[in-house]
Structure formats: structure tokens, C-alpha cells
Design a protein around this motif. Sequence first.
Motif, PDB file in Angstrom:
ATOM      1  N   GLU A  29       0.829  -1.204   0.000  1.00 38.24           N
ATOM      2  CA  GLU A  29       0.000   0.000   0.000  1.00 38.24           C
ATOM      3  C   GLU A  29       0.864   1.255   0.000  1.00 38.24           C
ATOM      4  O   GLU A  29       0.524   2.252  -0.653  1.00 38.24           O
ATOM      5  CB  GLU A  29      -0.917   0.006   1.220  1.00 38.24           C
ATOM      6  N   ALA A  30       1.982   1.204   0.706  1.00 38.02           N
ATOM      7  CA  ALA A  30       2.905   2.345   0.712  1.00 38.02           C
ATOM      8  C   ALA A  30       3.443   2.581  -0.698  1.00 38.02           C
ATOM      9  O   ALA A  30       3.486   3.719  -1.177  1.00 38.02           O
ATOM     10  CB  ALA A  30       4.049   2.102   1.691  1.00 38.02           C
ATOM     11  N   GLN A  31       3.840   1.501  -1.359  1.00 37.91           N
ATOM     12  CA  GLN A  31       4.352   1.630  -2.722  1.00 37.91           C
ATOM     13  C   GLN A  31       3.311   2.276  -3.625  1.00 37.91           C
ATOM     14  O   GLN A  31       3.634   3.207  -4.379  1.00 37.91           O
ATOM     15  CB  GLN A  31       4.746   0.257  -3.268  1.00 37.91           C
ATOM     16  N   ALA A  32       2.073   1.829  -3.540  1.00 38.96           N
ATOM     17  CA  ALA A  32       1.012   2.391  -4.385  1.00 38.96           C
ATOM     18  C   ALA A  32       0.791   3.873  -4.087  1.00 38.96           C
ATOM     19  O   ALA A  32       0.601   4.679  -5.001  1.00 38.96           O
ATOM     20  CB  ALA A  32      -0.287   1.608  -4.183  1.00 38.96           C
ATOM     21  N   ALA A  33       0.837   4.246  -2.817  1.00 41.46           N
ATOM     22  CA  ALA A  33       0.636   5.650  -2.452  1.00 41.46           C
ATOM     23  C   ALA A  33       1.758   6.524  -2.986  1.00 41.46           C
ATOM     24  O   ALA A  33       1.516   7.613  -3.522  1.00 41.46           O
ATOM     25  CB  ALA A  33       0.532   5.785  -0.934  1.00 41.46           C
ATOM     26  N   PHE A  34       3.000   6.060  -2.863  1.00 43.56           N
ATOM     27  CA  PHE A  34       4.121   6.849  -3.385  1.00 43.56           C
ATOM     28  C   PHE A  34       4.102   6.903  -4.912  1.00 43.56           C
ATOM     29  O   PHE A  34       4.492   7.924  -5.493  1.00 43.56           O
ATOM     30  CB  PHE A  34       5.457   6.319  -2.862  1.00 43.56           C
ATOM     31  N   GLU A  35       3.639   5.847  -5.551  1.00 42.55           N
ATOM     32  CA  GLU A  35       3.480   5.889  -7.013  1.00 42.55           C
ATOM     33  C   GLU A  35       2.476   6.969  -7.397  1.00 42.55           C
ATOM     34  O   GLU A  35       2.682   7.701  -8.374  1.00 42.55           O
ATOM     35  CB  GLU A  35       3.050   4.526  -7.541  1.00 42.55           C
TER      36      GLU A  35
END
Length: 76
Positions: A29-35
Motif C-alpha cells: 500500500e505504501a508503494q502504491a501511495a508513493f506511485e
Amino acid sequence: AGRVPAERWPALEGYRLGRACLAARRWTEAQAAFETAVRADPDDRPSALMLERAKDLVARPPPEDWDGVWGLTDAA
């Protein structure tokens, strides 16, 4: 003065959410948010750095007792 332009909100919200997800150990979820943040503002270097870290955490999750501190292991 002191106001954030409306066009910056998607990047800021993506960064905020990404940091919250990291704190909760929700790496994907962190990766998706930073993307999302980087798509909203490709020049957002803090979000780009955190995106790379999130990708690393997805690929190689840290031990349960990890304190969230990143150490330099290679000279750039």
C-alpha cells in the motif's frame, strides 16, 4: 502565503498516505501511495525516494523488530 496550491494536494496526500502505510508495515500500500504521489508530481524527490524504499520493502521485508531506520550500505 502559507497555502498549498490545489495542484500539489494529490502529491502531498500520496506522500502522507505512503508514510502512514510504512509506519503500519503495509509495504504494498505504501508503494502504491508513493506511485500516486510521483505520478501527480514527477519532480517530487522525497516521494520518489520513498517509492524506491517501499519497492525494496515489498521485495525484501525487514525483520519484525525493524525500527524503521535506513542505513547507508553502499557509497553512491
